[in-house]
Structure formats: C-alpha cells, structure tokens
Design a protein around this motif. Structure first.
Motif, PDB file in Angstrom:
ATOM      1  N   GLY A  96     -12.217 -88.209  50.585  1.00  0.00           N
ATOM      2  CA  GLY A  96     -11.631 -89.249  51.418  1.00  0.00           C
ATOM      3  C   GLY A  96     -10.859 -88.699  52.604  1.00  0.00           C
ATOM      4  N   SER A  97     -10.537 -89.588  53.512  1.00  0.00           N
ATOM      5  CA  SER A  97      -9.864 -89.198  54.754  1.00  0.00           C
ATOM      6  C   SER A  97      -8.445 -88.688  54.516  1.00  0.00           C
ATOM      7  CB  SER A  97      -9.829 -90.385  55.715  1.00  0.00           C
ATOM      8  OG  SER A  97     -11.136 -90.832  56.024  1.00  0.00           O
ATOM      9  N   THR A  98      -7.728 -89.326  53.597  1.00  0.00           N
ATOM     10  CA  THR A  98      -6.357 -88.881  53.311  1.00  0.00           C
ATOM     11  C   THR A  98      -6.357 -87.482  52.732  1.00  0.00           C
ATOM     12  OG1 THR A  98      -5.625 -91.162  52.915  1.00  0.00           O
ATOM     13  CG2 THR A  98      -4.254 -89.398  52.018  1.00  0.00           C
ATOM     14  N   ALA A  99      -7.302 -87.204  51.831  1.00  0.00           N
ATOM     15  CA  ALA A  99      -7.403 -85.869  51.245  1.00  0.00           C
ATOM     16  C   ALA A  99      -7.749 -84.830  52.302  1.00  0.00           C
ATOM     17  CB  ALA A  99      -8.462 -85.872  50.144  1.00  0.00           C
ATOM     18  N   ALA A 100      -8.568 -85.202  53.273  1.00  0.00           N
ATOM     19  CA  ALA A 100      -8.984 -84.261  54.317  1.00  0.00           C
ATOM     20  C   ALA A 100      -7.821 -83.837  55.203  1.00  0.00           C
ATOM     21  CB  ALA A 100     -10.082 -84.886  55.172  1.00  0.00           C
ATOM     22  N   ILE A 101      -6.780 -84.661  55.275  1.00  0.00           N
ATOM     23  CA  ILE A 101      -5.619 -84.321  56.107  1.00  0.00           C
ATOM     24  C   ILE A 101      -4.943 -83.047  55.615  1.00  0.00           C
ATOM     25  CG2 ILE A 101      -3.285 -85.067  56.744  1.00  0.00           C
ATOM     26  CD1 ILE A 101      -4.321 -87.897  56.957  1.00  0.00           C
ATOM     27  N   VAL A 102      -4.986 -82.789  54.315  1.00  0.00           N
ATOM     28  CA  VAL A 102      -4.327 -81.602  53.757  1.00  0.00           C
ATOM     29  C   VAL A 102      -4.935 -80.311  54.306  1.00  0.00           C
ATOM     30  CG1 VAL A 102      -3.761 -80.322  51.658  1.00  0.00           C
ATOM     31  CG2 VAL A 102      -3.605 -82.825  51.679  1.00  0.00           C
ATOM     32  N   PRO A 103      -6.241 -80.065  54.140  1.00  0.00           N
ATOM     33  CA  PRO A 103      -6.797 -78.826  54.705  1.00  0.00           C
ATOM     34  C   PRO A 103      -6.766 -78.797  56.229  1.00  0.00           C
ATOM     35  CG  PRO A 103      -8.552 -80.234  53.862  1.00  0.00           C
ATOM     36  CD  PRO A 103      -7.257 -80.809  53.377  1.00  0.00           C
ATOM     37  N   LEU A 104      -6.898 -79.958  56.861  1.00  0.00           N
ATOM     38  CA  LEU A 104      -6.811 -80.010  58.320  1.00  0.00           C
ATOM     39  C   LEU A 104      -5.431 -79.558  58.793  1.00  0.00           C
ATOM     40  CD1 LEU A 104      -8.634 -83.406  59.043  1.00  0.00           C
ATOM     41  CD2 LEU A 104      -9.416 -81.139  59.766  1.00  0.00           C
ATOM     42  N   THR A 105      -4.402 -80.013  58.093  1.00  0.00           N
ATOM     43  CA  THR A 105      -3.034 -79.631  58.442  1.00  0.00           C
ATOM     44  C   THR A 105      -2.803 -78.149  58.212  1.00  0.00           C
ATOM     45  OG1 THR A 105      -2.186 -81.837  57.897  1.00  0.00           O
ATOM     46  CG2 THR A 105      -0.593 -80.034  57.951  1.00  0.00           C
ATOM     47  N   ILE A 106      -3.230 -77.654  57.051  1.00  0.00           N
ATOM     48  CA  ILE A 106      -3.046 -76.238  56.719  1.00  0.00           C
ATOM     49  C   ILE A 106      -3.749 -75.356  57.746  1.00  0.00           C
ATOM     50  CG2 ILE A 106      -3.608 -74.438  55.027  1.00  0.00           C
ATOM     51  CD1 ILE A 106      -3.256 -76.553  52.841  1.00  0.00           C
TER      52      ILE A 106
END
Length: 211
Positions: free
Chosen positions: A84-94
C-alpha cells in the motif's frame, strides 16, 4: 481507465508529499550535525563528522529497489503491512533522508563565512547563528534542494509500485507492462512528466521569490 489513473495519481501525490515531509524533518538533524562538526564548523569533531559522513554516503549510494526489500520488516513494524501507499512512505523516507541531509548540508555550507564571524563577534550563541545566519541565508537553496528531492522521490514511487506500493508505477507495471496495454504505459508516463514539471515550476518560483 480514468478512475484508475485518477486514484493512482492521488496515491503517488500522497507518497511523494508524505515521504518528502518526513525526510525533510529527519534530514535536518544529520545535516546540522555535519555542519557543526565539520573541520570549519562551530563545534569541530573529526570522529563524529567522519562517521556520520560515511553513513550518509552509504545510504545515498544504496540502490532503492534493494533498500525497498530490506526495510520490509521495518515497514511492517511501523505501519503493520508492507503493501500500500502508506507502507511505501517508509522506504521512500529512509531513502530520501540522506539525500535531503546532504542537500541541506551543502546549502548551509554555502553561507558566507564572514557573516558567521560577524555574528560571533557580536556574541551570538551557536543556536542563534544556526537559526538567524545559517538557515536565514541558506533557505532559498534548501527549498531548491527539497524540490530536487521531491523529483527523485517521484521516480522512486514508480519502483515502489513494483512491490505493491500502489500509485502510477503500480498501474504502469500491472495494467501496462504485464497486460501489454500501451495506453496505460503512455498515460502514466505523461502524468509523471507533467507532475515533475509542475513541481519544478513551483520550485523555481519559490526560489526566485525567496532570493
């Protein structure tokens, strides 16, 4: 097709804005430490600077698609799922944090040393110098750098779509490439190009205004 693209565009914007916000907030910390502990910084510390510099360079050079997979346990721990999109924010942020940190660091280092020395001569504290000299003078360059980070994140969201991150990348892969539907590939490409152009135009406008 329109509904699918509209939803996917919203997911992409959500991922880009969310990861940009978090990466800027978290990227400020290492950027400030790097500037302060640099050989010509306010608080020189060779060990701290070299270690942090190595960490930032290491994460910057890490391929995003590999990082995306490696941080799945972290994503699940934070969000509860790796899809999902919310989960993708984690690796994108890192992935974006070291890039943003380096951008902010370089912007701060471009501040005229004469201004810093003048502030010191007037008895300004380190915190006052950071806030009223470093950030005030470097703010236009920081904004310009954040815009570049956003554009990079747009490209990363396409890769995030390949592992269930949603967004335009997911549509391009599943409905375009895998289904051999050129309409989806063309449409997603056009939307991403327009999106990047809008971001860059806003960035140029803000830079001119702030300068």
């Amino acid at each position: 097709m329109f509904d699918t693209l509209f939803t996917a565009t919203g997911q992409t914007i959500y991922m880009v804005l969310g990861s940009t916000l978090f990466s800027v907030i978290l990227g400020f910390i290492p950027a400030i430490v790097l500037v302060l502990t640099a050989p010509d910084g306010l608080k020189p510390n060779k060990v701290v600077y070299n270690v942090l510099d190595f960490i930032v360079n290491t994460f910057r050079s890490f391929p995003f698609i590999i990082l995306l997979i490696l941080v799945i346990p972290v994503t699940r721990a934070i969000v509860g799922t790796s899809l999902g999109s919310t989960a993708a924010i984690v690796p994108l942020t890192i992935s974006a944090i070291p890039f943003v940190a380096r951008v902010i660091e370089n912007a701060l280092k471009e501040v005229d040393p004469g201004l810093i020395e003048a502030a010191k001569s007037f008895g300004a504290s380190d915190m006052q110098i950071i806030v009223h000299v470093y950030f005030k003078e470097a703010f236009p360059s920081i904004v310009s750098g954040v815009i570049l980070a956003m554009i990079s994140i747009v490209g990363y969201t396409a890769m995030a779509g390949s592992v269930g991150g949603g967004g335009l990348g997911d549509v391009a892969i599943r409905r375009g490439y895998q289904a051999y539907n050129l309409k989806y590939l063309f449409a997603t490409s056009v939307i991403l190009i327009v999106f990047v152009q809008i971001i860059q135009s806003i960035g140029n406008y803000l830079y001119k205004k702030l300068s």
